[in-house]
Design a protein around this motif. Structure first.
Motif, mmCIF file in Angstrom:
data_model
loop_
_atom_site.group_PDB
_atom_site.id
_atom_site.type_symbol
_atom_site.label_atom_id
_atom_site.label_comp_id
_atom_site.label_asym_id
_atom_site.label_seq_id
_atom_site.Cartn_x
_atom_site.Cartn_y
_atom_site.Cartn_z
ATOM 1 N N SER A 118 -27.193 93.069 6.736
ATOM 2 C CA SER A 118 -26.510 93.729 7.847
ATOM 3 C C SER A 118 -27.446 93.873 9.032
ATOM 4 O O SER A 118 -28.667 93.791 8.903
ATOM 5 C CB SER A 118 -25.981 95.104 7.420
ATOM 6 O OG SER A 118 -27.051 95.957 7.037
ATOM 7 N N ALA A 119 -26.849 94.094 10.193
ATOM 8 C CA ALA A 119 -27.623 94.303 11.425
ATOM 9 C C ALA A 119 -26.737 94.989 12.453
ATOM 10 O O ALA A 119 -25.509 94.838 12.436
ATOM 11 C CB ALA A 119 -28.135 92.972 11.971
ATOM 12 N N ILE A 120 -27.357 95.762 13.329
ATOM 13 C CA ILE A 120 -26.655 96.390 14.458
ATOM 14 C C ILE A 120 -27.056 95.652 15.726
ATOM 15 O O ILE A 120 -28.234 95.572 16.059
ATOM 16 C CB ILE A 120 -26.992 97.883 14.565
ATOM 17 C CG1 ILE A 120 -26.466 98.635 13.328
ATOM 18 C CG2 ILE A 120 -26.398 98.481 15.834
ATOM 19 C CD1 ILE A 120 -26.859 100.094 13.283
ATOM 20 N N ARG A 121 -26.064 95.079 16.394
ATOM 21 C CA ARG A 121 -26.313 94.305 17.604
ATOM 22 C C ARG A 121 -25.176 94.531 18.599
ATOM 23 O O ARG A 121 -24.111 95.029 18.247
ATOM 24 C CB ARG A 121 -26.414 92.808 17.280
ATOM 25 C CG ARG A 121 -27.554 92.429 16.366
ATOM 26 C CD ARG A 121 -28.898 92.541 17.076
ATOM 27 N NE ARG A 121 -29.973 92.063 16.230
ATOM 28 C CZ ARG A 121 -30.662 92.800 15.373
ATOM 29 N NH1 ARG A 121 -30.358 94.091 15.226
ATOM 30 N NH2 ARG A 121 -31.634 92.273 14.659
ATOM 31 N N ARG A 122 -25.393 94.133 19.837
ATOM 32 C CA ARG A 122 -24.331 94.146 20.818
ATOM 33 C C ARG A 122 -23.350 93.010 20.539
ATOM 34 O O ARG A 122 -23.744 91.916 20.153
ATOM 35 C CB ARG A 122 -24.909 93.968 22.221
ATOM 36 C CG ARG A 122 -25.780 95.126 22.687
ATOM 37 C CD ARG A 122 -24.945 96.263 23.226
ATOM 38 N NE ARG A 122 -25.775 97.313 23.816
ATOM 39 C CZ ARG A 122 -25.284 98.370 24.425
ATOM 40 N NH1 ARG A 122 -23.979 98.529 24.529
ATOM 41 N NH2 ARG A 122 -26.092 99.281 24.930
ATOM 42 N N ASN A 123 -22.074 93.259 20.755
ATOM 43 C CA ASN A 123 -21.084 92.208 20.607
ATOM 44 C C ASN A 123 -20.781 91.575 21.969
ATOM 45 O O ASN A 123 -21.356 91.946 22.993
ATOM 46 C CB ASN A 123 -19.816 92.733 19.933
ATOM 47 C CG ASN A 123 -19.158 93.849 20.731
ATOM 48 O OD1 ASN A 123 -19.249 93.906 21.953
ATOM 49 N ND2 ASN A 123 -18.479 94.754 20.026
ATOM 50 N N TRP A 177 -21.851 98.143 20.997
ATOM 51 C CA TRP A 177 -22.615 98.057 19.757
ATOM 52 C C TRP A 177 -21.686 97.810 18.579
ATOM 53 O O TRP A 177 -20.625 98.412 18.469
ATOM 54 C CB TRP A 177 -23.395 99.347 19.522
ATOM 55 C CG TRP A 177 -24.572 99.522 20.439
ATOM 56 C CD1 TRP A 177 -24.650 100.314 21.532
ATOM 57 C CD2 TRP A 177 -25.831 98.865 20.319
ATOM 58 N NE1 TRP A 177 -25.878 100.209 22.118
ATOM 59 C CE2 TRP A 177 -26.637 99.316 21.397
ATOM 60 C CE3 TRP A 177 -26.365 97.938 19.431
ATOM 61 C CZ2 TRP A 177 -27.942 98.872 21.600
ATOM 62 C CZ3 TRP A 177 -27.671 97.497 19.620
ATOM 63 C CH2 TRP A 177 -28.436 97.963 20.697
ATOM 64 N N SER A 178 -22.121 96.906 17.695
ATOM 65 C CA SER A 178 -21.345 96.607 16.487
ATOM 66 C C SER A 178 -22.268 96.513 15.281
ATOM 67 O O SER A 178 -23.465 96.217 15.412
ATOM 68 C CB SER A 178 -20.560 95.303 16.635
ATOM 69 O OG SER A 178 -19.477 95.463 17.515
ATOM 70 N N PHE A 179 -21.680 96.765 14.136
ATOM 71 C CA PHE A 179 -22.374 96.633 12.852
ATOM 72 C C PHE A 179 -21.898 95.326 12.222
ATOM 73 O O PHE A 179 -20.696 95.130 12.031
ATOM 74 C CB PHE A 179 -22.043 97.823 11.954
ATOM 75 C CG PHE A 179 -22.672 97.776 10.584
ATOM 76 C CD1 PHE A 179 -23.842 98.468 10.324
ATOM 77 C CD2 PHE A 179 -22.083 97.056 9.551
ATOM 78 C CE1 PHE A 179 -24.418 98.446 9.063
ATOM 79 C CE2 PHE A 179 -22.643 97.024 8.291
ATOM 80 C CZ PHE A 179 -23.820 97.723 8.046
ATOM 81 N N TYR A 180 -22.835 94.431 11.897
ATOM 82 C CA TYR A 180 -22.485 93.119 11.333
ATOM 83 C C TYR A 180 -22.965 93.040 9.887
ATOM 84 O O TYR A 180 -24.056 93.518 9.557
ATOM 85 C CB TYR A 180 -23.117 91.999 12.152
ATOM 86 C CG TYR A 180 -22.532 91.872 13.535
ATOM 87 C CD1 TYR A 180 -21.398 91.108 13.771
ATOM 88 C CD2 TYR A 180 -23.123 92.542 14.612
ATOM 89 C CE1 TYR A 180 -20.859 91.001 15.035
ATOM 90 C CE2 TYR A 180 -22.586 92.444 15.888
ATOM 91 C CZ TYR A 180 -21.451 91.665 16.091
ATOM 92 O OH TYR A 180 -20.917 91.568 17.353
#
Length: 573
Positions: free
Chosen positions: A423-428, A433-436
């Motif tokens: 998992s990672a938190i990044r800008r979409n 911000w989104s959690f992937y």
């Protein structure tokens, strides 16, 4: 170096982690002309370390077999590291992995003692056009199960490995032997690559059958010139075995690339029963020569009691344009010794597969061809109509070996990795911000549940559900709202409702703060990472504008240059 606008956008996207979009069936012109480079990749935010080929679907039909996964082994000069890769029917990643830095070939799903295994060859492929290595077997958890070696102290070749119903394996093997070369124009004894069929007991590692090509074929039967081979340590590859199949009668069918023929071998005595194609062809061709004129072929298999399928390269790296590569289905009559063409399968772009390649008859009757040295695979109806045509490298680079896969097959597979989801938190792409989350190799995930807590060490009861969504593609994203707790994780859920795995907690505050610090350090001023790609484009655009202004100034200066010139004095005043 040429840098197109499309390739610039791709580079910017990769640098900033713009989310990859699910594969579709649209043709991408830029893909085929190096807009994404020689090895187009799909980039994932939650698994940026994975090297995943991007597909371009030039033609698509719902009649293609979508219930099976596509297995290939991308490698070549443009790849970072050889991969064993599984893709779903949409072209989205299921699983990919390297193996000890070795070259990888021939990824398959095979059954042994009632269990399904992934099998592939790993080793050194620089040994005279074949390989010296072993075959790796992984179980459904992607855990090492067995490493299979050739018998009698020899190395397993890369070309074929087939597990039989009797718990044995068919392996191609190459060995250098000394041979009188006078029949091919050299008056001395020199090194020759002999080709062997080995059937090996997987429990004991002992050979239960072995057959040598040199015991039954003459060097002069080969279509490959000896040239400088046969001298010193340069062994002459006169036969080049590339597939083995065993039928219900216990006999072996093997393909020889340089003999342009198939040899049918008695499984008890080792004697040659018949030869199809090449200089020693024994069959009468009922199709005006098109049933026996195959050349440099690969992957010959029985398809029923009287039908044989072949990937007919027709060309090689020296004779690249003498024929169009085709799939070939033949019907043979062993009593009348006749052969005829049942169907031919031509790629709509007339690909010339100069090496490698595969032919697979699928359970629904469709035919799948992989084009080896050319990064493409095509699915046909049984009678030869094109259904789906897919590239995993640009057509403009076909034949360069920059991206290739020895074979491409389709199989059913169920994977249960022992790892945890990534998992990672990044800008979409919407600047939020989104959690992937993703899970390399997990085939049974139906839904993802996003959970939140105020501590990374919270009990399971303290983790509260924030959102849930169906798994769509390899990577799934959740938008993060301000009301969410500081720590986030994702739970993989089976279609029957039970939990499969949980990702490690992500600290959204730490990630967001670190991103800002990194950007301030890199650029000298503060802007959020969703602006990074925009600013990079703007900065590059400004650079282009400056170059344009300079060119304009130069043009004006040239246009206004003096039209007449006066002679300068050549002596001192």
């Amino acid at each position: 170096m040429r840098l197109s606008w499309a390739s610039f956008l791709v580079a910017v996207g990769a640098a900033n982690g713009i989310p990859s979009k699910p594969s579709d069936s649209s043709y991408d012109f830029g893909f085929e002309h190096n807009a994404y480079g020689s090895h187009p990749l799909t980039v994932f935010k939650s698994a940026a370390e994975l090297e995943v080929p991007k597909l371009n679907k030039l033609q698509y039909s719902k009649a293609c077999e979508s219930s099976l996964y596509t297995l290939l082994t991308p490698r070549g000069g443009a790849t970072h590291e050889p991969q064993a890769t599984i893709l779903d029917g949409n072209g989205d990643l299921i699983w990919t992995s390297s193996w000890r830095g070795q070259q990888l070939y021939n990824l398959m799903v095979q059954e042994y003692k009632g269990e399904k295994y992934l099998t592939f060859w790993a080793g050194d492929d620089t040994v005279g056009g074949h390989g010296a290595g072993t075959i790796i077997m992984l179980d459904k958890t992607y855990t090492w199960f067995k490493e299979v070696r050739a018998a009698n102290g020899l190395d397993a070749d890369l070309h074929d490995f087939r597990i039989t119903k009797n718990g044995t394996a068919l392996i191609t093997v190459y060995e250098i032997v000394q041979r009188d070369l006078s029949e091919v124009g050299k008056n001395h004894i020199g090194p020759v690559w002999d080709c062997l069929i080995q059937e090996v007991d997987l429990e004991t590692g002992l050979a239960v059958f072995q057959w040598r090509a040199l015991d039954h074929w003459n060097l002069a039967d080969s279509f490959r010139e000896i040239g400088d081979d046969g001298e010193g340590d340069r062994a002459y590859d006169f036969f080049h075995m590339n597939s083995i199949d065993k039928d219900s009668r216990g006999n072996y069918l093997t393909s020889s690339r340089y003999m342009h023929s198939l040899t049918y071998v008695n499984g008890t005595t080792g004697e040659v029963i018949w030869i199809l194609g090449g200089k020693k062809n024994m069959f009468r061709d009922l199709s005006n020569g098109t049933a026996t004129n195959f050349a440099y072929q690969h992957d010959a298999r029985w398809s029923g009691n009287d039908t044989i399928t072949i990937f007919d390269n027709g060309v090689d790296d020296v004779h690249r344009d003498i024929a169009d590569t085709r799939g070939l289905k033949l019907k043979i009559d062993e009593k009348a010794m006749t052969v005829s063409v049942v169907a031919e399968y031509f790629n709509p772009h007339k690909i010339h597969g100069i090496s490698q390649g595969s032919f697979q008859t699928l359970s629904n009757g469709n035919v799948l061809l992989g084009y080896g040295n050319s990064a493409a695979f095509t699915e046909f109806t049984s009678n030869g109509d094109v259904l789906c045509d897919t590239h995993f490298g640009p057509e403009s680079r076909f034949g360069t070996a920059e991206v290739q896969s020895y074979r491409v097959y389709k199989y059913e597979w169920h994977g249960w990795p022992t790892t945890t989801p990534s998992s990672a938190i990044r800008r979409n792409s919407s600047r939020n911000w989104s959690f992937y989350v993703s899970w390399n190799g997990a085939t049974e995930v139906s839904k993802w549940v996003l959970q939140g807590a105020n501590s990374p060490n919270a009990t399971n009861e303290s983790w509260k559900e924030l959102n849930r969504t169906n798994r769509v593609g390899f990577e799934t994203g959740f938008e993060i709202f301000k009301t969410y707790p500081r720590y986030l994780r994702a739970v993989a859920v089976h279609s029957k409702g039970h939990m499969l795995g949980i990702s490690e907690p992500q600290d959204k505050q730490a990630v967001q703060g670190q991103v800002s610090i990194d950007l301030i350090y890199s650029y000298g001023f503060d802007f959020m990472d969703y602006d990074a790609w925009t600013i990079q484009i703007a900065m590059s655009g400004a650079g282009v504008l400056i170059v344009g202004v300079l060119l304009r100034i130069g043009f004006v200066a040239w246009k206004n240059r003096p039209k007449a010139y006066r002679q300068l004095p050549t002596t001192e005043n």
